[in-house]
Design a protein around this motif. Structure first.
Motif, PDB file in Angstrom:
ATOM      1  N   UNK A 136      54.077  34.743  41.683  1.00 37.41           N
ATOM      2  CA  UNK A 136      54.243  36.131  41.394  1.00 37.41           C
ATOM      3  C   UNK A 136      52.711  36.606  40.484  1.00 37.41           C
ATOM      4  N   UNK A 137      52.682  35.602  39.520  1.00 35.77           N
ATOM      5  CA  UNK A 137      51.446  35.955  38.771  1.00 35.77           C
ATOM      6  C   UNK A 137      49.998  35.930  39.450  1.00 35.77           C
ATOM      7  N   UNK A 138      49.951  35.308  40.455  1.00 32.29           N
ATOM      8  CA  UNK A 138      49.019  35.082  41.421  1.00 32.29           C
ATOM      9  C   UNK A 138      48.594  36.597  42.371  1.00 32.29           C
ATOM     10  N   UNK A 139      49.948  36.880  42.502  1.00 29.64           N
ATOM     11  CA  UNK A 139      49.701  38.158  43.398  1.00 29.64           C
ATOM     12  C   UNK A 139      49.548  39.428  42.532  1.00 29.64           C
ATOM     13  N   UNK A 140      49.948  39.358  41.412  1.00 30.19           N
ATOM     14  CA  UNK A 140      49.726  40.315  40.531  1.00 30.19           C
ATOM     15  C   UNK A 140      48.190  40.317  40.226  1.00 30.19           C
ATOM     16  N   UNK A 141      47.509  39.025  39.997  1.00 33.02           N
ATOM     17  CA  UNK A 141      45.731  39.106  39.709  1.00 33.02           C
ATOM     18  C   UNK A 141      45.232  39.606  40.992  1.00 33.02           C
ATOM     19  N   UNK A 142      45.741  39.319  42.210  1.00 34.00           N
ATOM     20  CA  UNK A 142      44.962  39.869  43.430  1.00 34.00           C
ATOM     21  C   UNK A 142      44.937  41.178  43.211  1.00 34.00           C
ATOM     22  N   UNK A 143      46.241  41.717  42.900  1.00 37.85           N
ATOM     23  CA  UNK A 143      46.234  43.258  43.057  1.00 37.85           C
ATOM     24  C   UNK A 143      45.472  43.872  41.777  1.00 37.85           C
ATOM     25  N   UNK A 144      45.186  43.227  40.903  1.00 38.43           N
ATOM     26  CA  UNK A 144      44.313  44.008  39.903  1.00 38.43           C
ATOM     27  C   UNK A 144      42.792  43.773  40.249  1.00 38.43           C
ATOM     28  N   UNK A 145      42.481  42.319  40.605  1.00 36.29           N
ATOM     29  CA  UNK A 145      41.046  42.144  40.751  1.00 36.29           C
ATOM     30  C   UNK A 145      40.557  41.920  41.993  1.00 36.29           C
ATOM     31  N   UNK A 146      41.383  41.949  43.274  1.00 36.14           N
ATOM     32  CA  UNK A 146      41.055  41.878  44.498  1.00 36.14           C
ATOM     33  C   UNK A 146      41.336  40.589  45.119  1.00 36.14           C
ATOM     34  N   UNK A 147      41.111  40.361  46.589  1.00 36.22           N
ATOM     35  CA  UNK A 147      41.475  38.942  47.032  1.00 36.22           C
ATOM     36  C   UNK A 147      40.421  38.056  47.016  1.00 36.22           C
ATOM     37  N   UNK A 148      39.157  38.232  46.282  1.00 29.20           N
ATOM     38  CA  UNK A 148      38.254  37.303  46.289  1.00 29.20           C
ATOM     39  C   UNK A 148      38.665  36.473  44.898  1.00 29.20           C
ATOM     40  N   UNK A 149      39.379  36.825  44.071  1.00 30.09           N
ATOM     41  CA  UNK A 149      39.684  36.293  42.955  1.00 30.09           C
ATOM     42  C   UNK A 149      40.282  35.015  43.044  1.00 30.09           C
ATOM     43  N   UNK A 150      40.190  34.053  42.337  1.00 28.12           N
ATOM     44  CA  UNK A 150      40.747  32.528  42.311  1.00 28.12           C
ATOM     45  C   UNK A 150      41.880  32.876  41.223  1.00 28.12           C
ATOM     46  N   UNK A 151      42.992  33.099  41.392  1.00 33.72           N
ATOM     47  CA  UNK A 151      43.946  33.248  40.321  1.00 33.72           C
ATOM     48  C   UNK A 151      44.255  32.072  39.550  1.00 33.72           C
ATOM     49  N   UNK A 152      44.741  32.442  38.092  1.00 30.59           N
ATOM     50  CA  UNK A 152      44.704  31.692  37.054  1.00 30.59           C
ATOM     51  C   UNK A 152      46.487  31.349  37.225  1.00 30.59           C
ATOM     52  N   UNK A 153      46.870  30.147  36.928  1.00 32.03           N
ATOM     53  CA  UNK A 153      48.375  29.814  36.852  1.00 32.03           C
ATOM     54  C   UNK A 153      48.817  30.291  35.465  1.00 32.03           C
ATOM     55  N   UNK A 154      50.142  30.531  35.231  1.00 30.12           N
ATOM     56  CA  UNK A 154      50.726  30.797  33.983  1.00 30.12           C
ATOM     57  C   UNK A 154      50.194  29.963  32.856  1.00 30.12           C
ATOM     58  N   UNK A 155      49.415  30.550  31.834  1.00 33.63           N
ATOM     59  CA  UNK A 155      48.845  29.522  30.921  1.00 33.63           C
ATOM     60  C   UNK A 155      50.032  28.721  30.150  1.00 33.63           C
TER      61      UNK A 155
END
Length: 432
Positions: A199-218
């Motif tokens: 869910x956090x990864x999907x949120x990051x892709x929505x914010x930064x775009x599909x090219x980002x490598x999402x971070x995991x929950x810290x």
């Protein structure tokens, strides 16, 4: 029956079928089920007919029910039976009851279908039960859970609206899920489960775009355990953006879940039921990991009529001098902002008494007499009167803390004073 919040003399007020109701309630713990009917009857005898209780959504069977009134599925019959039991505990004591029903939408993992095994909260230490806890809970990040909550809330509201027995008694739904912070976060930290990471990864892709490598929950959030000393609260370094992103994510997620379920109730009831939620505990949970830091979104929402929270625990959870009985009864939230947005805040007065042996139970200090709880209620009603709020006196442990007619006749007297003051008030107070 239609319930709504209207601005009246500069403050939000509760109206049921065109009649203003002074928002002072009895809260009976129908989740436990003892002494509820007797205390509801005492409240009614004093002229207090607003009540609240608890119903837990059932998740054992997640198949849709076409008509919950005559449902054939055993699980659906069990759910409806339990709902009726909760309401009947109050109505048997007060046939004139108007009920603001607290609905627990959280899914205990033991009560969910087997295929939900990958939906539960997991902490950084790999455990699924938090420190000091006794259960596993499905993650707030679970879309599977959210979809079923929508379904179950719709079925429940349709049953209530269609029932000749209950439709004129239920005035609203109080949405609750561990008071809307992730279960166990204060003791064991954030949910780092696979479903939370996705869910956090999907949120990051929505914010930064599909090219980002999402971070995991810290797993190394500053002050991840809320009871630790705060040494690092201001995030200023570029490397800390992942912390900021997570905080934005969890707060947006919680607010979105609340608003989504509130809309479900409004739609299913044709906007006839009130919707409340616990939220905005800024002075009790002073870190945005709580998920309580998107109040503006919910203040602006047309689907939320109000919010609630207990009177502050910070100065009443230990013996004097660290926490006197009753203590300050302070608000957990920025209450005047809520009132000015036309929403009604309810103080949850879960003050322990000596009635029915109650002072021997639980973790809150107890009052030493019925007169003492009367003085506490006097202060609490005076406080909500000035700010334009409501309150419920709560039998938290469900063992009869309020089972004394003197408590209710005293509280009813303060209710009358509230009504008189409201007719003379021209606007809400201006506080420094």
């Amino acid at each position: 029956m239609k319930s709504e919040i209207r601005m009246y003399h500069g403050r939000p007020t509760l109206w049921v079928d065109g009649k203003m109701e002074i928002p002072i309630l009895f809260f009976g713990n129908t989740d436990i089920g003892t002494n509820v009917t007797e205390q509801a009857a005492l409240a009614a005898s004093a002229g207090i007919h607003l009540h609240s209780g608890i119903y837990n959504l059932h998740f054992t069977d997640t198949a849709p029910v076409q008509c919950p009134v005559i449902a054939d599925q055993p699980a659906a019959r069990e759910a409806i039976s339990d709902l009726c039991r909760c309401l009947d505990l109050i109505m048997d004591g007060d046939p004139l009851a108007k009920i603001l029903l607290r609905v627990k939408v959280g899914a205990y993992f033991s009560e969910t279908p087997p295929e939900w095994r990958d939906q539960k909260i997991v902490y950084a230490d790999g455990k699924t039960v938090p420190e000091g806890g006794d259960m596993e809970l499905v993650s707030t990040s679970s879309d599977r859970w959210a979809d079923v909550v929508d379904q179950k809330l719709t079925e429940m509201v349709q049953f209530l609206i269609g029932s000749s027995k209950y439709r004129d008694h239920v005035i609203g739904i109080h949405l609750e899920n561990c008071e809307w912070f992730e279960y166990g976060f204060r003791e064991s930290g954030s949910d780092v489960s696979a479903v939370a990471n996705a869910k956090f990864a999907a949120w990051q892709k929505k914010k930064y775009g599909d090219d980002i490598i999402p971070a995991e929950v810290p797993r190394d959030l500053p002050n991840n355990i809320s009871f630790e000393f705060y040494e690092h609260t201001l995030l200023t370094e570029k490397a800390e953006q992942r912390f900021i992103d997570y905080f934005d994510f969890i707060n947006e997620l919680v607010a979105e879940r609340i608003e989504r379920f509130a809309k479900t109730v409004k739609d299913a009831s044709d906007n006839r039921l009130l919707v409340l939620a616990f939220y905005g505990y800024y002075f009790e949970l002073a870190d945005c990991q709580s998920g309580h830091f998107r109040m503006q979104k919910l203040l602006n929402s047309p689907y939320l009529d109000g919010f609630a929270g207990p009177v502050s625990y910070s100065d009443r959870t230990n013996a004097a001098p660290h926490g006197a009985v009753g203590a300050t009864s302070a608000y957990m939230t920025a209450v005047d902002s809520i009132v000015r947005h036309g929403k009604l805040w309810f103080q949850e007065s879960d003050q322990r008494t000596t009635v029915n042996g109650s002072a021997k139970e639980g973790w809150l200090p107890g009052t030493d007499s019925v007169a003492a709880i009367g003085q506490i209620h006097k202060r609490e009603v005076g406080d909500i009167l000035l700010h334009g709020c409501g309150m419920w006196a709560m039998d938290l442990c469900g063992t009869g803390w309020l089972k004394d007619n003197r408590i209710w006749h005293t509280l009813a007297g303060w209710k009358d004073i509230y009504a008189s003051y409201l007719e003379q008030a021209s606007e809400t107070g201006h506080f420094d």
